[in-house]
Motif scaffolding. Sequence first.
Motif, PDB file in Angstrom:
ATOM      1  N   HIS A 224     -13.885  14.328-116.585  1.00 23.68           N
ATOM      2  CA  HIS A 224     -14.977  14.757-117.475  1.00 23.68           C
ATOM      3  C   HIS A 224     -16.302  14.671-116.702  1.00 23.68           C
ATOM      4  CE1 HIS A 224     -11.705  13.105-119.952  1.00 23.68           C
ATOM      5  NE2 HIS A 224     -12.026  14.041-120.833  1.00 23.68           N
ATOM      6  N   PRO A 225     -16.494  15.537-115.700  1.00 22.98           N
ATOM      7  CA  PRO A 225     -17.614  15.374-114.778  1.00 22.98           C
ATOM      8  C   PRO A 225     -18.933  15.977-115.244  1.00 22.98           C
ATOM      9  CG  PRO A 225     -16.286  17.229-114.079  1.00 22.98           C
ATOM     10  CD  PRO A 225     -15.608  16.648-115.304  1.00 22.98           C
ATOM     11  N   HIS A 226     -19.018  16.426-116.488  1.00 23.56           N
ATOM     12  CA  HIS A 226     -20.232  17.106-116.942  1.00 23.56           C
ATOM     13  C   HIS A 226     -21.371  16.126-117.216  1.00 23.56           C
ATOM     14  CE1 HIS A 226     -18.212  21.002-117.251  1.00 23.56           C
ATOM     15  NE2 HIS A 226     -17.179  20.344-117.730  1.00 23.56           N
ATOM     16  N   ARG A 227     -21.064  14.856-117.406  1.00 20.43           N
ATOM     17  CA  ARG A 227     -22.132  13.869-117.606  1.00 20.43           C
ATOM     18  C   ARG A 227     -22.683  13.409-116.266  1.00 20.43           C
ATOM     19  NH1 ARG A 227     -20.321   9.312-121.855  1.00 20.43           N
ATOM     20  NH2 ARG A 227     -21.991   8.257-120.715  1.00 20.43           N
ATOM     21  N   LYS A 228     -23.970  13.085-116.253  1.00 19.22           N
ATOM     22  CA  LYS A 228     -24.633  12.646-115.028  1.00 19.22           C
ATOM     23  C   LYS A 228     -24.007  11.381-114.480  1.00 19.22           C
ATOM     24  CE  LYS A 228     -29.123  11.041-113.331  1.00 19.22           C
ATOM     25  NZ  LYS A 228     -30.563  10.871-113.666  1.00 19.22           N
ATOM     26  N   GLN A 229     -23.714  10.425-115.362  1.00 18.57           N
ATOM     27  CA  GLN A 229     -23.133   9.169-114.906  1.00 18.57           C
ATOM     28  C   GLN A 229     -22.407   8.485-116.051  1.00 18.57           C
ATOM     29  OE1 GLN A 229     -26.154   6.390-113.611  1.00 18.57           O
ATOM     30  NE2 GLN A 229     -27.515   6.873-115.302  1.00 18.57           N
ATOM     31  N   TYR A 230     -21.537   7.560-115.662  1.00 21.02           N
ATOM     32  CA  TYR A 230     -20.789   6.755-116.617  1.00 21.02           C
ATOM     33  C   TYR A 230     -20.996   5.283-116.283  1.00 21.02           C
ATOM     34  CZ  TYR A 230     -18.294  10.987-118.031  1.00 21.02           C
ATOM     35  OH  TYR A 230     -17.977  12.238-118.508  1.00 21.02           O
TER      36      TYR A 230
END
Length: 336
Positions: A224-230
């Motif tokens: 799920h790489p659409h978020r800037k960071q986790y």
Amino acid sequence: MSTTVVITGASAGIGRATARRYGRRGANVVLVARGEGGLRAAADEVTALGGRPFVRPADMADPAQAEGVAADAEREFGPIDVWINCAFASVFAPFDEITADEYRRVTEVTYLGFVNGTRAALARMLPRDRGTIVQVGSALGERSIPLQSAYCGAKHAVNGFSSSLRTELLHRGSRVHLTIAQMPAVNTPQFDWVRSRLGWHPMPVPPIYQPEVAARGVVYAADHPHRKQYYIGGSTAATIWANRLFPALLDRYLARTGYDAQQTDRVPPTGDDNLFTPADRAPADDHGAHGAFDDEAHAHSWQEALLRHPGTTALGAGAATLAAVAGVRRLTRSAA
């Protein structure tokens, strides 16, 4: 068709645990590190779990070696789908006790190693307009602590470099994705082989999590790489939010507690460190994924579990904020 994944720092710790998860998926796993022992053992695990390993020793501080990793990976398995930057090095010591050569080496591995790996991956992903890069970051990339100035500086640099690159990808309308998985303290073998000038055995600042918690977060970020960071682990979210709200208070608190929190009451390691040469040079020198803190480490994280269930994202964010506020109240009493 099997996913092809490149994992740097795959011989131990988070990289090793991540390789196992991709092995269970039946992925093509390119295992990258300097040491032979850990890489060979990791390859055996990936095979046993159902994946296809490819061992590629390399020092990611060298851009030519990083490029060679990418070229060999694609010759072996075809196009790279996911590239995970996880290799790092560190020195535990006050700043004025770290030499210029040591500082440069930490920076070259922990920061420029990510730059080199990202460049090699992008050279192949951009023309195809697809692929994912995951940077394994750290809460210390936003909230620095004493005795790890070289590592904290490098992780801050990873954040800055990745944010800049992400905006460039957005400008281009690229379908190549870049995200960061920010880590908590993790029970990895690094505390047995890190270069240290502390009087006692170094340790991660509690709460400590097992590498499998971190690996679940890395794989989720890749999926799920659409978020800037986790933020992986409740302590990561709480630390970062507390630092944004009350940085000066955290400075005073860490000045008082940060030295003792990073040392046990055990004698320091006596073996070779891994700063300039790998600690697993021989085939039998496998250190595995876990470090010496199994008794203290958590195998699960409520925050990481919430992360993997999108419907509870808001709940997780709210809980992290409350944890940050509670932490600040404790800090206020301690720093008073």
